[in-house]
Write an enzyme that holds these catalytic residues in place. Structure first.
Site, PDB file in Angstrom:
ATOM      1  N   HIS A 434      92.235   2.351  43.897  1.00  0.00           N
ATOM      2  CA  HIS A 434      91.985   3.585  43.146  1.00  0.00           C
ATOM      3  C   HIS A 434      90.553   3.600  42.587  1.00  0.00           C
ATOM      4  O   HIS A 434      89.807   4.557  42.798  1.00  0.00           O
ATOM      5  CB  HIS A 434      93.012   3.697  42.007  1.00  0.00           C
ATOM      6  CG  HIS A 434      92.887   4.926  41.170  1.00  0.00           C
ATOM      7  ND1 HIS A 434      93.767   5.973  41.269  1.00  0.00           N
ATOM      8  CD2 HIS A 434      91.978   5.279  40.211  1.00  0.00           C
ATOM      9  CE1 HIS A 434      93.411   6.924  40.407  1.00  0.00           C
ATOM     10  NE2 HIS A 434      92.329   6.512  39.747  1.00  0.00           N
ATOM     11  N   GLU A 435      90.177   2.516  41.942  1.00  0.00           N
ATOM     12  CA  GLU A 435      88.842   2.493  41.316  1.00  0.00           C
ATOM     13  C   GLU A 435      87.743   2.490  42.373  1.00  0.00           C
ATOM     14  O   GLU A 435      86.738   3.183  42.232  1.00  0.00           O
ATOM     15  CB  GLU A 435      88.701   1.280  40.387  1.00  0.00           C
ATOM     16  CG  GLU A 435      89.626   1.304  39.166  1.00  0.00           C
ATOM     17  CD  GLU A 435      89.555   2.603  38.372  1.00  0.00           C
ATOM     18  OE1 GLU A 435      88.476   3.217  38.298  1.00  0.00           O
ATOM     19  OE2 GLU A 435      90.604   3.016  37.833  1.00  0.00           O
TER      20      GLU A 435
END
Ligand code: ADP
Ligand code: MG
Ligand code: ZN
Length: 622
Positions: A434-435
């Protein structure tokens, strides 16, 4: 409340009054009892009259101003012995005297005994005296300017802090980064110090100056500085102190404040947070607030009541000028408005310099770098940042504040406290994807800000974070920049979708999606950046009393509403597709970066770009 003997007296008044009555009663009864303790039998007044008629009464002694009689009687009912009997006499007993005379009864009236009368007198006087003294003390207190809050008799008096020689200890040099506002204030000091120069040419000295700006930008600080510099009496009061739950208090406080100000002219009256009283009248749910309106009216009257040249200058501060009553803002009241804004780079640098003065900062630390990292920080944020850094330094038992502590301080202020990293698990992998999704989309888009660092160490609510270096000028943002922001925000969810599949996406993106929606919506309704055209469709904050978000009063037809929704959808869909594409195209790099991130937990911007540049070209940021 402080416990002082005055307070004790105040609270003991009721008790004293009660005991006064008891004591009075005690004296009243003893005064007759003492004498007549022998008379332990009693009879009614009616029976007494009968006794007189029967000729049994020999002698009557009257006590208590004719309230009590001790009767000496003899008769068969009394065993033919002289008995002393006590009788309570009615207040008016007209027939008694003539009856007694007729029966040749010996009458004797007794005045109160001297000693007793004296004690009775004292008893009668001492408590009223105490009461009066108590009240006098209270009134004296209320005339003192520094009466504590909530004192019974000082409700109406203003609690304005009266300072002949302002002792705020703050001078203009302590205020940094808001130079225009400072200049304006320096001018006010000259008004007060040399009014002749202005009145000579017919200039009217302004009556009121309104300081407007977001919280923490130094409005109160500026007012304190003017108090320190102007060398005139300075009254300061907070708007909320005018408004209390007792009706009429606010208005009388205003009256009192201005009375004192006039006595001490030339002087400065500072009303902090004036929005507490100065709101537009006659608005709000369920009618206006009468008390506040009265206070405001009084304020308006007072400001009209003195001439511009009497040497009183009213300075007020607020962070919401938009909700102030228009009557306050007309010329002749607050005729000057000074805006204090969130500082720019230069401003931040000079504020940092002011606050760094009394701190031990390592020579390796450049305040310029900190100023660059902190766009959007207010003066209060910056002061807080340096303080946080100092606390961290002390906790680590280091001698000087280094960049590490300052960076930690910034992160803490922006995102909250640091948590501990997750152990390696599926969810840690998902967070990493996600990051990295955010970071890579941000890096590969020309109009997106640069990545500063990506981390898996949780902070505040966030389980992982991607930091971007904010661009300096946040006030003018282009359409492509907003779109890039939307794509960057969608990057996290997009990576989850591509890597884990549609069924595995998580709730972790909810915050991102909120931002995406809000940005897209604003593009359509506020900035005229959609096919609907350059229309402003949202009337923000038209009624500040309904609170934010409650007054989405649409000023457009349902038809337009449908169009708006369509446009918002189009923008988000469009951006989402692009984002998915970027993730797909760079899957190899992403996998690699995720492995590195899981191992190292934090990758900084430079490192991040270096790795990416081995695989693909990074566009030059504008
Ligand atoms: P507000 O505008 O909300 O009244 P304050 O004046 O109370 O803000 O500012 C709070 C604190 O932040 C100040 O005491 C000061 O330490 C710091 N500060 C804010 N603005 C500045 C500034 N321009 N220069 C120096 N310090 C500032
Ligand atoms: Mg303030
Ligand atoms: Zn995210």
């Amino acid at each position: 409340m402080k416990i002082t003997w005055k307070n004790l007296l105040l609270w003991s008044l009721p008790a004293i009054i009660i005991s006064f009555f008891v004591w009075q009663g005690f004296f009243a009864s003893t005064s007759s009892e003492n004498d007549n303790s022998i008379a332990n039998s009693r009879m009614t007044y009616g029976r007494f009259l009968e006794y007189i008629d029967l000729g049994w009464v020999k002698r009557v002694d009257i006590y208590d101003n004719g309230h009590t009689a001790i009767v000496e009687a003899v008769g068969p009912e009394l065993g033919n012995r002289i008995q002393k009997i006590r009788v309570e006499l009615p207040a008016s007993a007209p027939e008694l005297l003539s009856k007694l005379k007729k029966g040749h009864v010996d009458i004797n009236a007794h005045p109160m005994k001297n000693g007793l009368a004296f004690w009775n007198l004292i008893g009668n006087l001492i408590f009223p005296l105490l009461l009066i003294t108590g009240l006098a003390i209270l009134f004296r207190r209320s005339n003192n300017n520094n009466a504590g809050p909530g004192q019974a008799m000082s409700f109406g008096k203003s609690k304005a802090l009266f300072q002949m020689k302002a002792r705020t200890g703050i001078i203009f040099n302590d205020v940094a980064g808001i130079d225009e506002a400072k200049e304006e204030f320096e001018e006010i000091v000259t008004f007060l110090k040399e009014p002749e120069n202005f009145t000579k040419v017919g200039a009217k000295i302004p009556k009121g100056v309104l300081l407007v700006g977001p919280p923490g930008t130094g409005k109160t600080l500026l007012a304190k500085a003017i108090a320190g510099e102007a060398d005139v009496p300075f009254f300061s009061i907070s708007g909320s102190e005018f408004v209390e739950m007792f009706v009429g208090v606010g208005a009388s406080r205003v009256r009192d404040l201005f009375k004192k100000a006039k006595e001490n002219a030339p002087c400065i009256v500072f009303i902090d947070e004036i929005d507490a009283v100065g709101r537009q009248r006659g608005t709000g749910i369920g009618g206006g607030n009468d008390e506040r309106e009265q206070t405001l009216n009084q304020l308006l009257t007072e400001m009209d009541g003195f001439e511009g040249n009497t040497g009183i200058i009213v300075i007020a501060a607020t962070n919401r000028a938009d909700i102030l009553d228009s009557a306050l803002l007309r010329p002749g009241r607050f005729d000057r408005q000074v805006n204090v804004d969130i500082p720019d780079f230069k401003g931040r640098l000079s504020i940092l310099e002011v606050h760094a003065k009394n701190k031990k900062i390592d020579t390796s630390v450049s305040l310029t770098i900190i100023a660059r990292r902190t766009p959007g920080f207010s003066g209060a944020d910056l002061a807080n940042l340096l303080n946080e850094a100092a606390i961290l330094t002390a906790r680590k038992r280091k001698d000087n504040i280094t960049l590490n502590e300052i960076n930690e301080g910034i992160d803490r202020i922006v995102a909250g406290m640091e948590g501990t990293a997750l152990i390696d698990s599926k969810s840690k992998r998902l967070i990493a994807y996600h990051e990295i999704g955010h970071a890579i989309v941000g890096t590969l888009l020309k109009d997106h800000e640069n990545v500063q660092k990506v981390t898996l160490i949780p902070r505040g609510q966030a389980k992982g974070l991607t930091w971007f270096t904010p661009s300096e000028d946040q006030s003018l943002v282009s359409k492509s920049q907003i779109k890039a922001k939307i794509m960057g925000a969608l990057g996290g969810r997009a990576a989850e979708e591509i890597v884990f599949g549609d069924a595995e996406v998580t709730t972790g993106a909810s915050n991102d999606l909120q931002q995406v929606t809000s940005m897209a919506r604003q593009m359509v309704t506020k900035f005229g950046m959609s096919a609907i055209g350059p229309l402003s469709l949202e009337n923000e904050d038209s009624n500040p009393f309904l609170g934010r978000g409650m007054n989405n009063s649409s000023e457009y037809s349902d038809e337009i509403a449908i169009k708006i929704d369509q446009q918002v959808h189009n923008i988000v869909d469009d951006c989402h597709k692009n984002t998915l594409q970027i993730i797909k195209n760079n899957r190899v790099i992403i996998d690699k970066l995720v492995d590195i991130l899981i191992e190292k937990e934090t990758i900084n911007g430079q490192e991040f770009r270096k790795i990416i540049s081995q695989y693909t070209k990074i566009p030059n940021k504008v």
